[in-house]
Structures are given as C-alpha cells and as structure tokens.
Design a protein around this motif. Structure first.
Motif, PDB file in Angstrom:
ATOM      1  N   LYS A  44       0.839  -1.207   0.000  1.00  0.00           N
ATOM      2  CA  LYS A  44       0.000   0.000   0.000  1.00  0.00           C
ATOM      3  C   LYS A  44       0.874   1.257   0.000  1.00  0.00           C
ATOM      4  O   LYS A  44       0.597   2.235  -0.713  1.00  0.00           O
TER       5      LYS A  44
ATOM      6  N   ILE B 102      -4.893   1.625  -2.468  1.00  0.00           N
ATOM      7  CA  ILE B 102      -5.728   0.797  -1.591  1.00  0.00           C
ATOM      8  C   ILE B 102      -6.457   1.704  -0.604  1.00  0.00           C
ATOM      9  O   ILE B 102      -5.823   2.504   0.092  1.00  0.00           O
TER      10      ILE B 102
ATOM     11  N   SER C 115      -8.206  -1.630   3.703  1.00  0.00           N
ATOM     12  CA  SER C 115      -7.088  -1.908   4.619  1.00  0.00           C
ATOM     13  C   SER C 115      -7.608  -2.429   5.956  1.00  0.00           C
ATOM     14  O   SER C 115      -7.112  -3.435   6.476  1.00  0.00           O
TER      15      SER C 115
END
Length: 394
Positions: free
Chosen positions: A267, A292, A297
């Motif tokens: 990420k 992302i 997440s």
C-alpha cells in the motif's frame, strides 16, 4: 482532519493521567495481578481506545475514524507480538512475578516516548520527501520476510544498552524487591531490575522501527498516528498478565503479522508511486496506479487477524506448544526465580496443573514431548526440590 492545540494537550494530559493512575494504584505496590484484575483493566483500556475511535468517527468523519481503527488494530497486534519478546526478557533475567509490573510499565512509557519521537520525525520526513514512502514500504516488506524466517534460540537479551550499563555501573546478581539500586558491601550498585528495564528500552527502539512505518502506511495524520500508537500501548501491562499463558498458543501470529505488514508495505509503495517525484522512476512524474482504500485496509487487517487467531487456537500443535511452554516456565520459575515460600507453593500448583494439561494431549503430541529430555530433567528437579521442602530440614 485539523486538530486544535487544545485537543492535543487534553489528549496528552489524558494519556499521562492514565499512566500515572496505573503506577500509583497498581504498580507501586508489587503484587501478582489476578486473572480477574488483568481482565477487567484490559477490557477498560480497550474500551477507552474504542470510545476514542468512535469520537474520531463522529467528530472527524468516517475516513479519519476508519484510519484510526486500522492503525489501532495493527499496532495492538504488533504489541501482542512484542509481548513474546518481553516474556523472553523476563525469563532470561529471572524477574520475580510480582516485580514484573514495574519493568513492564517502564517499558511501555519508554516505548511511548521513543515512538512519539519517531512519529514526529517520520511526519517531518514525509512532508518534505515523498520518496520516504518507498523507504517505509521496503522496511515493512523486509520485516514481513523476517517474520517468516525460523526463530533462532532464545538468547539472553544482552543488547548494546545492557552491555554499556554493565560497564558504567556496578551491578548485583540478586534482586532487592523492585528497587533499581541497592547497597552491597557499603556500595550503591544497580540491581538486575534496572538491567531488565534497559533491555526492554533497547528492544522498544527496534519495535518502533517496524510499527511506525506500518501505521504511516494507514494514515499520515500525526494526531491519529500518535493516538492509535498510544492507546495500543496503554493496557499492554495488563494484557501481558492476561494472555501470558496463551502467548505460546498463537503459533500463527507471526504469519498473520507478516501478511499484514506486507500488505501495508505494498500500500505504501503504491502511494509512493502515485505521489512519485523520484527522477529515475517514470521521469519523476506520478505513476497512474490504483491505491488501496482505508476501508479495504481495515477489512484485510481484521480478517487476517481473526483467521490467524482462530487457526492458532484450533491447532493441536499450538495446544501442545502452549502446554510444554507452561510446564517449562513454571518449573524454571519454581527453581530459579521465586524465593517466597507462599509464592513458590502457588507456582508449584500451577506447574502441576500444566503437567495435567500435558497428559491430556493426544498420543502423538505426548510422544514428541516425551523426547524432550531437558524438559523432563527440569520437571524432575522441581518435584524433587518440592518434596525436600515439604520434608523440612530434618
């Protein structure tokens, strides 16, 4: 999310107040926390952290709220992994159970101070240099790979800070309660308790090198980074006593953390590409990549942790490892650590209960345990010493 200075100061005072309360009402009087005490206070600290997150969500918005919770859950998981190292340090220095609280609280306070410094340093670097995201991402990918390597032996944590302290100060070989210094032959010397705290401080610095890049991968808001980190550390002392008997059961935790850190590392690198200004990458122009989201997440982090914990608790291997570790720990505590007769009797009862759990294992797991000659010899020594103490001098 802009945070006024007043809110910053109120937050810092609130965290400092919780630490002071912990010291004066729990740690100052050396004792072994009961399971109920550890559970109640662990739940209280987790509740405070969750309520704070709800407040961020309500007053700051859904995005900051999700960022806080993703950061808090990740940092809490990393702090549980750190408890394994704390357990090794306590065992290596043979810290009496009742005196472990003071060392743990010091470790938590030092960790909070050290990580706060790293947070502001990281924020300053991110603000000035976009390429720092590449560095943080690579650090997390390397850490994830390191977690997947087989563990080495549990060596004595004689790190640089401990060796330096031994050279600069005279040290005694025995504890004097939870005191940091004592008198020996008319001289003031430091006790092993101070060395334990120094060892914890040294490892805390290393922990920060992993945890700070991880949380910056989830949010760049300094207030959210600081509060998520602080609340993940608060209550860690109580959690140590609550799950110390289950730590060895979490055999897949390292794999789960490796997945999470690798995910956050990717990420960060994607974000670095999106903000790219490094000349040798795409001629210094941003790269059009998909980033992302915070929601994804948070979902990945929670799911990975749930699967990791569930798999660990359901694993026969985890159950066997937990039982073996409990027997070894209680036998060593009885033989080498505790000196008070009442506490030693309590430890021996815990050893007998752990041995009973060992006998309940499936035949295949018990056969493996039976091959551990060092464990068998340790248990025999504990039983022989207990029998001798019951018979008395005569």
């Amino acid at each position: 999310m802009d945070v006024p200075a007043l809110v910053w100061w109120l937050t810092i005072l609130g965290i400092a107040g919780l630490l002071l309360f912990d010291f004066f009402f729990h740690v100052r009087q050396a004792h072994v926390p009961t399971l109920r005490e550890a559970a109640v206070w662990s739940a209280l600290y987790v509740g405070i952290a969750l309520l704070f997150g709800v407040g961020v969500w309500v007053f700051g918005g859904a995005e900051p709220g999700a960022e806080y919770f993703a950061g808090y859950v990740t940092e809490k998981a990393l702090s549980v992994d750190n408890l394994f190292v704390f357990l090794v340090i306590m065992g290596s220095f043979r810290v009496p159970r009742a005196d472990q609280q003071k060392a743990l609280l010091f470790g938590i306070v030092f960790s909070l101070v050290a990580r706060t410094g790293f947070i502001f340093l990281g924020a300053a670097l991110i603000e000035r240099f976009a390429w720092v995201f590449y560095v943080f991402g690579l650090i997390l990918l390397l850490t994830a790979g390191n977690l997947l390597r087989p563990e080495g032996g549990e060596d004595h944590p004689d790190n640089l800070m401990v060796r330096l302290a031994r050279k600069l100060f005279r040290a005694s070989d025995t504890y004097d309660g939870d005191r940091l210094f004592t008198m020996r032959d008319g001289r003031r010397v430091m006790t092993p308790m101070l060395l334990v705290m120094i060892a914890l401080a040294g490892t805390d610095v290393l922990f920060a090198l992993d945890s700070i890049p991880a949380i910056f991968g989830l949010t760049q808001n300094v207030y959210l980074v600081f509060t998520a980190t602080a609340f993940s550390l608060l209550g860690l002392r109580q959690l140590y006593f609550l799950i110390d008997g289950l730590l060895d059961r979490l055999i897949y935790l390292a794999y789960g953390l490796a997945v999470i850190l690798a995910f956050i590392g990717v990420k960060l690198i994607l974000h670095a590409l999106h903000e790219n200004n490094v000349p040798f990458i795409n001629d210094g122009e941003p790269v059009n990549v998909t980033e992302i989201s915070t929601g994804l997440s948070l979902s990945v982090i929670v799911v990975v942790l749930l699967v990791t914990v569930a798999a660990s608790l359901a694993s026969p291997r985890g159950r066997a490892q937990n039982a073996v570790s409990a027997v070894r720990r209680h036998a060593q505590e009885y033989l080498e650590v505790e000196k008070e007769p009442a506490r030693r009797e309590e430890v021996f009862r815990e050893l007998a209960a752990a041995e009973a759990r060992l006998r309940e294992l499936p035949d295949r797991q018990r056969a493996r345990v039976a091959e551990d000659d060092r464990l068998a010899a340790l248990v025999r020594r504990a039983h022989a010493e207990h029998e001798a103490s019951e018979q008395g001098p005569g």
